[in-house]
Design an enzyme around this catalytic site. Structure first.
Site, short mmCIF file in Angstrom:
data_model
loop_
_atom_site.label_atom_id
_atom_site.label_comp_id
_atom_site.label_asym_id
_atom_site.label_seq_id
_atom_site.Cartn_x
_atom_site.Cartn_y
_atom_site.Cartn_z
N CYS A 70 0.99 -1.62 0.11
CA CYS A 70 0.16 0.38 0.30
C CYS A 70 0.71 1.62 0.17
CB CYS A 70 -0.72 0.10 1.13
SG CYS A 70 -0.42 -0.77 2.61
N CYS A 123 -5.82 0.76 -2.13
CA CYS A 123 -5.44 1.82 -3.01
C CYS A 123 -5.62 2.35 -4.24
CB CYS A 123 -3.75 2.00 -3.39
SG CYS A 123 -2.77 0.71 -2.23
N CYS A 146 -2.89 3.13 -6.35
CA CYS A 146 -1.67 2.05 -5.68
C CYS A 146 -0.30 2.62 -7.09
CB CYS A 146 -2.19 0.91 -6.71
SG CYS A 146 -1.85 -0.32 -4.34
#
Length: 129
Positions: free
Chosen positions: A10, A84, A88
């Protein structure tokens, strides 16, 4: 047989990915090598996550884990995005799975525990395959 490397990714590597790394090691460290990383580092792991992992599992994440970037872990065999969304991080390969978990930072213990339990369930399913 060489264990596969699983990386939980993440952005900040301070909460969900850290929980996943700790639970992975706790639940299936004999089957896989688990890592977590992000594109940015925080000075410490989320303290609510640290506290709840100690309370629920007896795991002290601060003993063996720290916030790290993607270049500080081995190339994973399995890469999992914690959720995310469109931001991401790019890790020089595609993600094998996106767990789409909400970041519980700043929310109630109940929200944290829900996310922790979802991570536990998904790790169990991952290792059962």
């Amino acid at each position: 047989m060489k264990k596969k490397k699983v990386a939980f990714i993440c952005i900040h590597n301070s909460c969900r990915s850290q929980v996943a790394e700790a639970l992975g090691k706790y639940l299936a460290g004999d089957k896989f090598d688990f890592y977590s990383a992000g594109t940015e580092k925080k000075t410490q792991i989320n303290q609510d996550a640290v506290r709840l992992m100690k309370e629920i599992y007896g795991i002290d994440m601060e003993k063996s884990q720290f916030s790290k970037t993607i270049d500080q872990i081995p190339k994973p065999d399995i890469a999992i995005s914690m959720g995310c969304g469109v931001s991401c991080p790019f890790i020089k390969r595609g993600f094998d799975e996106d767990w789409g978990l909400e970041d519980p930072t700043g929310q109630s213990d109940a929200c944290f525990i829900e996310v922790i339990r979802k991570i536990e369930d998904r790790i169990r399913k991952l290792t059962a395959r």
